[in-house]
Design a protein around this motif. Sequence first.
Motif, PDB file in Angstrom:
ATOM      1  N   PHE A  11      12.287  14.292   2.604  1.00  0.00           N
ATOM      2  CA  PHE A  11      11.029  14.622   2.651  1.00  0.00           C
ATOM      3  C   PHE A  11      10.408  13.019   1.603  1.00  0.00           C
ATOM      4  CE2 PHE A  11      12.246  18.670   3.488  1.00  0.00           C
ATOM      5  CZ  PHE A  11      11.821  18.979   4.435  1.00  0.00           C
ATOM      6  N   TYR A  12      10.884  13.136   0.270  1.00  0.00           N
ATOM      7  CA  TYR A  12      10.772  12.172   0.005  1.00  0.00           C
ATOM      8  C   TYR A  12      11.553  11.935  -1.258  1.00  0.00           C
ATOM      9  CZ  TYR A  12      10.703  15.432  -4.065  1.00  0.00           C
ATOM     10  OH  TYR A  12      11.678  16.940  -4.748  1.00  0.00           O
ATOM     11  N   PRO A  13      11.700   9.924  -0.983  1.00  0.00           N
ATOM     12  CA  PRO A  13      10.472   9.730  -0.317  1.00  0.00           C
ATOM     13  C   PRO A  13      10.902   8.827   1.210  1.00  0.00           C
ATOM     14  CG  PRO A  13      12.764   8.262  -1.372  1.00  0.00           C
ATOM     15  CD  PRO A  13      13.192   9.393  -1.105  1.00  0.00           C
ATOM     16  N   VAL A  14      12.266   9.470   2.021  1.00  0.00           N
ATOM     17  CA  VAL A  14      12.161   9.154   3.433  1.00  0.00           C
ATOM     18  C   VAL A  14      10.781   9.135   4.653  1.00  0.00           C
ATOM     19  CG1 VAL A  14      13.406   9.264   5.233  1.00  0.00           C
ATOM     20  CG2 VAL A  14      14.919   8.944   3.352  1.00  0.00           C
ATOM     21  N   LEU A  15      10.047   9.989   3.731  1.00  0.00           N
ATOM     22  CA  LEU A  15       9.937  10.822   5.122  1.00  0.00           C
ATOM     23  C   LEU A  15       7.750  10.634   4.795  1.00  0.00           C
ATOM     24  CD1 LEU A  15       9.054  12.367   7.801  1.00  0.00           C
ATOM     25  CD2 LEU A  15       8.680  14.534   6.658  1.00  0.00           C
ATOM     26  N   ASN A  69      14.550   7.956  11.006  1.00  0.00           N
ATOM     27  CA  ASN A  69      14.930   8.395   9.756  1.00  0.00           C
ATOM     28  C   ASN A  69      15.196   9.443   9.195  1.00  0.00           C
ATOM     29  OD1 ASN A  69      14.631   5.823   9.682  1.00  0.00           O
ATOM     30  ND2 ASN A  69      12.097   5.314   8.352  1.00  0.00           N
ATOM     31  N   VAL A  70      14.256  10.681   9.101  1.00  0.00           N
ATOM     32  CA  VAL A  70      14.522  12.278   9.471  1.00  0.00           C
ATOM     33  C   VAL A  70      15.466  12.383   9.642  1.00  0.00           C
ATOM     34  CG1 VAL A  70      13.873  14.441   9.384  1.00  0.00           C
ATOM     35  CG2 VAL A  70      12.419  12.571   9.474  1.00  0.00           C
ATOM     36  N   ILE A  71      16.135  11.697  11.230  1.00  0.00           N
ATOM     37  CA  ILE A  71      18.030  12.575  11.613  1.00  0.00           C
ATOM     38  C   ILE A  71      18.844  11.931  11.200  1.00  0.00           C
ATOM     39  CG2 ILE A  71      19.474  11.968  12.925  1.00  0.00           C
ATOM     40  CD1 ILE A  71      17.119  12.227  15.527  1.00  0.00           C
ATOM     41  N   ALA A  72      18.603  10.469  10.257  1.00  0.00           N
ATOM     42  CA  ALA A  72      19.412   9.873   9.253  1.00  0.00           C
ATOM     43  C   ALA A  72      19.755  10.536   8.011  1.00  0.00           C
ATOM     44  CB  ALA A  72      18.892   8.053   9.435  1.00  0.00           C
ATOM     45  N   GLY A  73      18.171  10.818   7.459  1.00  0.00           N
ATOM     46  CA  GLY A  73      18.105  11.582   6.154  1.00  0.00           C
ATOM     47  C   GLY A  73      19.377  12.688   6.295  1.00  0.00           C
ATOM     48  N   VAL A  74      19.068  13.541   6.867  1.00  0.00           N
ATOM     49  CA  VAL A  74      19.411  14.813   7.128  1.00  0.00           C
ATOM     50  C   VAL A  74      21.235  14.716   6.843  1.00  0.00           C
ATOM     51  CG1 VAL A  74      20.582  16.869   8.217  1.00  0.00           C
ATOM     52  CG2 VAL A  74      17.575  16.064   7.848  1.00  0.00           C
ATOM     53  N   ILE A  75      21.600  13.647   8.130  1.00  0.00           N
ATOM     54  CA  ILE A  75      23.289  13.901   8.357  1.00  0.00           C
ATOM     55  C   ILE A  75      23.761  12.842   7.298  1.00  0.00           C
ATOM     56  CG2 ILE A  75      24.679  12.406   9.323  1.00  0.00           C
ATOM     57  CD1 ILE A  75      23.556  14.029  10.858  1.00  0.00           C
ATOM     58  N   GLY A  76      22.998  11.475   6.641  1.00  0.00           N
ATOM     59  CA  GLY A  76      23.524  10.989   4.874  1.00  0.00           C
ATOM     60  C   GLY A  76      23.830  11.889   4.147  1.00  0.00           C
ATOM     61  N   VAL A  77      22.492  12.935   3.637  1.00  0.00           N
ATOM     62  CA  VAL A  77      22.762  14.069   2.533  1.00  0.00           C
ATOM     63  C   VAL A  77      23.577  14.498   3.498  1.00  0.00           C
ATOM     64  CG1 VAL A  77      21.533  15.690   1.690  1.00  0.00           C
ATOM     65  CG2 VAL A  77      20.452  13.411   1.978  1.00  0.00           C
ATOM     66  N   ILE A  92       0.640  -1.225  -0.001  1.00  0.00           N
ATOM     67  CA  ILE A  92       0.057   0.135  -0.019  1.00  0.00           C
ATOM     68  C   ILE A  92       0.422   1.620  -0.186  1.00  0.00           C
ATOM     69  CG2 ILE A  92      -1.379   1.463   1.313  1.00  0.00           C
ATOM     70  CD1 ILE A  92      -3.330  -1.573   2.719  1.00  0.00           C
ATOM     71  N   SER A  93       1.564   0.953   0.877  1.00  0.00           N
ATOM     72  CA  SER A  93       2.935   2.619   1.127  1.00  0.00           C
ATOM     73  C   SER A  93       3.517   2.800   0.070  1.00  0.00           C
ATOM     74  CB  SER A  93       3.693   2.562   1.982  1.00  0.00           C
ATOM     75  OG  SER A  93       4.570   1.371   2.314  1.00  0.00           O
ATOM     76  N   SER A  94       3.892   0.999  -0.837  1.00  0.00           N
ATOM     77  CA  SER A  94       4.775   2.025  -1.728  1.00  0.00           C
ATOM     78  C   SER A  94       3.948   1.724  -3.094  1.00  0.00           C
ATOM     79  CB  SER A  94       5.293  -0.350  -2.466  1.00  0.00           C
ATOM     80  OG  SER A  94       6.270   0.468  -3.590  1.00  0.00           O
ATOM     81  N   PHE A  95       2.710   1.852  -3.182  1.00  0.00           N
ATOM     82  CA  PHE A  95       1.596   2.288  -4.354  1.00  0.00           C
ATOM     83  C   PHE A  95       1.332   3.711  -3.906  1.00  0.00           C
ATOM     84  CE2 PHE A  95      -2.529   2.763  -6.386  1.00  0.00           C
ATOM     85  CZ  PHE A  95      -2.200   2.165  -7.489  1.00  0.00           C
ATOM     86  N   ILE A  96       1.211   3.651  -3.173  1.00  0.00           N
ATOM     87  CA  ILE A  96       0.847   5.304  -3.022  1.00  0.00           C
ATOM     88  C   ILE A  96       2.092   5.949  -3.380  1.00  0.00           C
ATOM     89  CG2 ILE A  96       0.163   7.179  -0.949  1.00  0.00           C
ATOM     90  CD1 ILE A  96      -1.386   4.604  -0.033  1.00  0.00           C
ATOM     91  N   SER A  97       2.743   5.634  -2.398  1.00  0.00           N
ATOM     92  CA  SER A  97       4.558   6.702  -3.220  1.00  0.00           C
ATOM     93  C   SER A  97       4.646   7.116  -4.608  1.00  0.00           C
ATOM     94  CB  SER A  97       5.638   5.882  -2.608  1.00  0.00           C
ATOM     95  OG  SER A  97       6.040   5.560  -1.528  1.00  0.00           O
ATOM     96  N   TRP A  98       4.520   5.809  -5.106  1.00  0.00           N
ATOM     97  CA  TRP A  98       4.650   5.413  -6.700  1.00  0.00           C
ATOM     98  C   TRP A  98       3.628   6.255  -7.231  1.00  0.00           C
ATOM     99  CZ3 TRP A  98       1.116   3.712 -10.290  1.00  0.00           C
ATOM    100  CH2 TRP A  98       1.547   3.815 -11.508  1.00  0.00           C
ATOM    101  N   TYR A  99       2.396   6.300  -7.106  1.00  0.00           N
ATOM    102  CA  TYR A  99       1.086   7.419  -7.602  1.00  0.00           C
ATOM    103  C   TYR A  99       1.916   8.441  -7.392  1.00  0.00           C
ATOM    104  CZ  TYR A  99      -3.344   9.223  -8.076  1.00  0.00           C
ATOM    105  OH  TYR A  99      -4.460  10.464  -8.639  1.00  0.00           O
ATOM    106  N   VAL A 100       2.043   8.604  -6.456  1.00  0.00           N
ATOM    107  CA  VAL A 100       2.662  10.795  -5.375  1.00  0.00           C
ATOM    108  C   VAL A 100       3.608  11.110  -6.493  1.00  0.00           C
ATOM    109  CG1 VAL A 100       3.291  12.219  -4.112  1.00  0.00           C
ATOM    110  CG2 VAL A 100       1.371  10.166  -4.001  1.00  0.00           C
TER     111      VAL A 100
END
Length: 368
Positions: free
Chosen positions: A147-151, A82-90, A37-45
């Motif tokens: 924000f996308y796709p992580v959050l 996930n947000v913290i890891a995303g910020v640090i990773g980027v 479900i989450s994958s389909f919605i992410s793909w649709y968005v």
Amino acid sequence: MFHTQLEWLNTLKPNFKVLPLKERLLCGIGALLGLTISSFISWYVLGDFNAWYIAPMGASSVLLFAVPASPLAQPWNMVVGNVIAGVIGVTCAMYIPGQTEAFSIAVALSIFLMMTTDSLHPPSGAVAITAVLGGEPVHQLGYAFIFYPVLLNSVLLLVVAIIFNRMLGKQYPQVAQVNTRSKDPTPTQKVSIQPKDIQEVLDQQTELLDISEYDLQKIILQAQEKASARAVSQFCCQDIMSRDVISLHAEDDIHLALNKFKDMNLMSLPVINAEGGLVGTLALYEVVEWFKRAADPKAGWEHKVRHIMSKKVVTVQPMQPVHDLIPYFVERSFNYIPVVEQQRLVGIISRADMIAVLDRQLSTLLKQ
């Protein structure tokens, strides 16, 4: 020799409960639905965006659907981690040239910051690595990757997990404390192990335990109840129940019910049908609420007990141990519990009955 090797292998296994087949299947089905479900919605968005879904969500689904009671699986940990890891990773991908150095530092900093903010979520380590090794599609996003796709992925998967676990009757997210009525310890905790006792022991631990303080409290209290049950003689419900039960009939007028409450000086009464079957319970406060809305034309049709009674009733069987009733009277402040046999009301156990039997058991223990 072979037996010795098996024993050695068992020392490598975690002391972990293996769930029944049905529960294991439900965990797998939950992950299937959540990811689909989450994958389909992410793909649709996001449309044809190459990084519309990231692999760490697979690891998150293990926590959300297999061990939702884990502190590491709570919404705060999922989203904030996930947000913290995303910020640090980027950030590391942008400013550290070597990939090995970049993802190593990203994971290390993410762990430190997640533990500092009480948002540790193991799959977030993979989020940090993805930000570094995700390739050109991810690098082009920059901080938008957070924000996308992580959050987006995190929130969608989390929503499905909340709905799915609630449908199975699981408490997710975990509630903060055992006593939902006040900040004080529950009546049982006041005379046994209190939350502050557990907290003091946990404060002395130097390692992070993958169990919430709330679950630890429940396990300890339930184990203590079982130990106490072995130490006292067992009464059955039929031994202490009152057989001459004061009750209301479903077809009684509400004014008649109020008079019975006044005459008997009771706060609630069981409700039976013409055949003597238990169909509900009526509390005095429900009658008071009825009087408050009596002037409302929409409520004009309500004039019988069955119209305002509660149909959800906790019942026990005549041969059921009295010890099973203690949590209802102590933790949930029940006034009485009906005793039912073949769906017919055969007796009732009041709080006074429980006090009497517990007093007798205590006296017996003191004499030993």
